[in-house]
Design a protein around this motif. Structure first.
Motif, mmCIF file in Angstrom:
data_model
loop_
_atom_site.group_PDB
_atom_site.id
_atom_site.type_symbol
_atom_site.label_atom_id
_atom_site.label_comp_id
_atom_site.label_asym_id
_atom_site.label_seq_id
_atom_site.Cartn_x
_atom_site.Cartn_y
_atom_site.Cartn_z
ATOM 1 N N ALA A 54 44.571 29.518 30.427
ATOM 2 C CA ALA A 54 45.773 30.102 29.825
ATOM 3 C C ALA A 54 46.637 30.648 30.954
ATOM 4 N N PRO A 55 47.956 30.518 30.863
ATOM 5 C CA PRO A 55 48.819 30.938 31.981
ATOM 6 C C PRO A 55 48.739 32.420 32.301
ATOM 7 N N GLU A 56 48.397 33.237 31.309
ATOM 8 C CA GLU A 56 48.348 34.694 31.552
ATOM 9 C C GLU A 56 47.014 35.156 32.137
ATOM 10 N N ILE A 57 46.004 34.242 32.184
ATOM 11 C CA ILE A 57 44.650 34.610 32.623
ATOM 12 C C ILE A 57 44.385 34.006 33.994
ATOM 13 N N ARG A 58 43.952 34.855 34.932
ATOM 14 C CA ARG A 58 43.639 34.372 36.281
ATOM 15 C C ARG A 58 42.318 34.969 36.750
ATOM 16 N N ASN A 59 41.678 34.253 37.687
ATOM 17 C CA ASN A 59 40.488 34.751 38.386
ATOM 18 C C ASN A 59 39.390 35.219 37.431
ATOM 19 N N ILE A 60 39.161 34.486 36.363
ATOM 20 C CA ILE A 60 38.094 34.865 35.448
ATOM 21 C C ILE A 60 36.751 34.428 36.024
ATOM 22 N N ARG A 61 35.767 35.305 35.965
ATOM 23 C CA ARG A 61 34.458 34.997 36.555
ATOM 24 C C ARG A 61 33.373 35.867 35.913
ATOM 25 N N LEU A 62 32.150 35.407 36.057
ATOM 26 C CA LEU A 62 30.986 36.177 35.648
ATOM 27 C C LEU A 62 30.636 37.181 36.732
ATOM 28 N N GLU A 63 30.398 38.423 36.322
ATOM 29 C CA GLU A 63 29.939 39.423 37.282
ATOM 30 C C GLU A 63 28.450 39.280 37.547
ATOM 31 N N ASN A 64 27.675 38.856 36.523
ATOM 32 C CA ASN A 64 26.238 38.621 36.711
ATOM 33 C C ASN A 64 26.067 37.226 37.322
ATOM 34 N N THR A 65 26.423 37.074 38.587
ATOM 35 C CA THR A 65 26.531 35.736 39.191
ATOM 36 C C THR A 65 25.179 35.050 39.355
ATOM 37 N N VAL A 66 24.107 35.808 39.533
ATOM 38 C CA VAL A 66 22.807 35.187 39.791
ATOM 39 C C VAL A 66 21.933 35.175 38.550
ATOM 40 N N GLY A 67 22.474 35.570 37.419
ATOM 41 C CA GLY A 67 21.688 35.545 36.192
ATOM 42 C C GLY A 67 21.509 36.928 35.596
ATOM 43 N N ILE A 68 20.699 36.968 34.553
ATOM 44 C CA ILE A 68 20.444 38.195 33.800
ATOM 45 C C ILE A 68 19.080 38.753 34.169
#
Length: 494
Positions: free
Chosen positions: A214-228
């Motif tokens: 979506a044009p209004e959304i940038r740099n979306i990412r998971l903070e739990n990068t290595v898993g749960i």
């Protein structure tokens, strides 16, 4: 009356001069503080509504893809809860906007709440079995805010219900018990496994979102990068929405399986008698909220730290809808305390007092002081909250509003950690005591708007606070380095 410094049982006595000082906080000053320090986006309704809608649209797309990833487990719904849903969100200049969502799962087995446990049994587990044959449902117990199953008792109950003659266990019975145990572990709903599955499905959903952003959304990412991990509080995302940082928590949820206790408004509050601002025998007025609507909202279960735990987030949202129905300023006063706690107290002493704790203070203060005059003006509302908060810090007692047996200030850690925590609670009590003495001068002092002048009780108490700070500064730094905080029975501000 609440909102004035008074002599009260269980609370340090106030001087006559302090009563006069309290009234120096005029509505104009507090409105100015709200405008300048409870940041301007709080007042920019159009901008906030747009950001909230964009975040909800984003999460709806993600959860729709999560549902496609695992149709049997996830419903695809996302329910906004917490401060954003309750119009109580505040932020510091450098912080993100926080959004909390319940992510309901499919769970069709009925649960029957049998009672409470006050010590850990040998066999209770946090996994919830999925047995269509269990009629009318699975008996569960409340252990604090956890919901647990005594599997040995469950298996034996199921076995004996099938036996019609003797109750002696045969070799066939023992084989049946072993088979049942294997079946339980295979089919039970494990909160950690569900959280892990949600993380994996969200990861797939984000890959699709990045292909069609979506044009209004940038740099979306998971903070739990290595898993749960088993102690992960949520699946956590971050993004930029319309150029502003947002943080999103998604928590697996089982909906409408446990009834809310019908006795929570009538809990035994004798130990809280010092909170009452009325003569003994005076009839208490009822709070403004609609109790039956809150019952209908009910309670849910969220996955947290390897257990399914009770959450009252939707009931809290319903309660807050009515809380200022009399035209009061309860929510404005709460925002002031949340902002001060976030900007000043947490940075100085660590995260002992949370936004969730302050919301509990608001609920208790509203329950115990329902009269409109206690909340009519900003200074009245702030004084009522500060009175209850000071008493809670002094007594080391802050019960959950819905589960009063849970004390958020009862921290089961090592003796050294408990000692450090008690020092922080004491310095927070001194902060609140000083603020009660003169909220205007306290805010001016805290935000470097003015220096305190002349003799008087405010100056004396400010010196006592400063002396306590200097004496225990190393203790406060040590506590902050522990990187742990009180359990709030919910997620994030939760």
């Amino acid at each position: 009356m609440a909102g004035k410094c008074q002599s009260e049982a269980g609370v340090p006595r106030e001087m006559e001069e302090e009563q006069a000082e309290f009234h120096t906080l005029v509505p104009e000053f507090l409105k100015c503080f709200l405008g300048d320090h409870v940041y301007p986006e709080q007042m920019d309704c159009q901008s906030r509504e747009r950001e909230c809608q964009l975040v909800q649209d984003l999460v709806s797309r993600i959860m729709a893809r999560v549902h496609e990833c695992n149709v049997e487990l996830f419903t695809g719904e996302a329910i906004l809860v917490g401060s954003q849903a309750q119009d109580l969100h505040v932020r510091t200049e450098s912080s993100s906007s926080d959004y909390d969502f319940l992510a309901p799962i499919q769970y069709n087995t009925n649960l029957i709440l049998m009672g409470s446990l006050y010590s850990k049994l040998y066999t209770p587990k946090g996994l919830l079995p999925v047995w269509d044959s269990l009629k009318p449902g699975v008996p569960v117990y409340r252990w604090g805010n956890k919901v647990v199953v005594d599997y040995n008792k469950l298996i034996m109950r199921d076995l004996f219900e099938r036996k019609t003659v003797d109750v002696d266990l045969t070799e066939e019975d023992i084989k049946t018990i072993n088979d049942r145990q294997l079946q339980i572990w295979k089919n039970s709903v494990d909160p950690y496994s569900v959280m892990t599955e949600l993380w994996e499905c969200v990861q797939e959903a984000l890959a699709e979102e990045k292909r069609n952003p979506a044009p209004e959304i940038r740099n979306i990412r998971l903070e739990n990068t290595v898993g749960i991990t088993p102690i992960s509080p949520a699946v956590q995302l971050s993004a930029e929405v319309d150029g502003r940082a947002v943080s999103i928590d998604l928590v697996p949820t089982i909906r409408n399986k446990v009834d809310m206790s019908m006795d929570w408004p009538q809990q035994d509050l004798k130990w809280l008698s010092d909170w009452w601002d009325r003569e003994q025998g005076t009839e208490q007025r009822k709070p403004t909220w609609n109790i039956m609507e809150i019952y209908k909202t009910g309670t849910d279960l969220v996955a947290k730290n390897s257990y399914w735990r009770l959450t009252f987030s939707l009931a809290e949202t319903q309660l807050l809808k009515d809380i200022d129905a009399d035209g009061g300023c309860r929510q404005k006063a709460l925002r002031v305390l949340k902002q001060i706690n976030m900007e000043k107290w947490v940075l100085r002493y660590g995260k002992v007092l949370t936004s969730y704790h302050l919301k509990m203070v608001l609920f208790w203060a509203s329950h115990l002081n329902p009269e409109t005059e206690n909340w009519a003006m900003e200074q009245d509302a702030l004084g009522t909250l500060l009175k209850v908060l000071e008493f809670s810090l002094e007594k080391r007692q802050l019960p959950s509003f819905f589960l009063a047996s849970i004390n958020f200030f009862d921290w089961h850690r090592s003796e050294e950690e408990n000692s450090l925590k008690n020092l922080v609670l004491e310095v927070l009590r001194l902060e609140v005591r000083l603020m009660r003495c003169s909220p205007e001068r306290y805010l001016q002092l805290s935000y470097d708007l003015a220096k305190p002048q002349g003799p008087g009780p405010f100056i004396q108490r400010a010196r006592e606070l400063d002396e306590f700070r200097r004496k225990h500064q190393k203790d406060f730094e040590e506590f902050k380095n522990l990187k742990i905080s009180f359990d709030t029975s919910d997620f994030r501000e939760l």
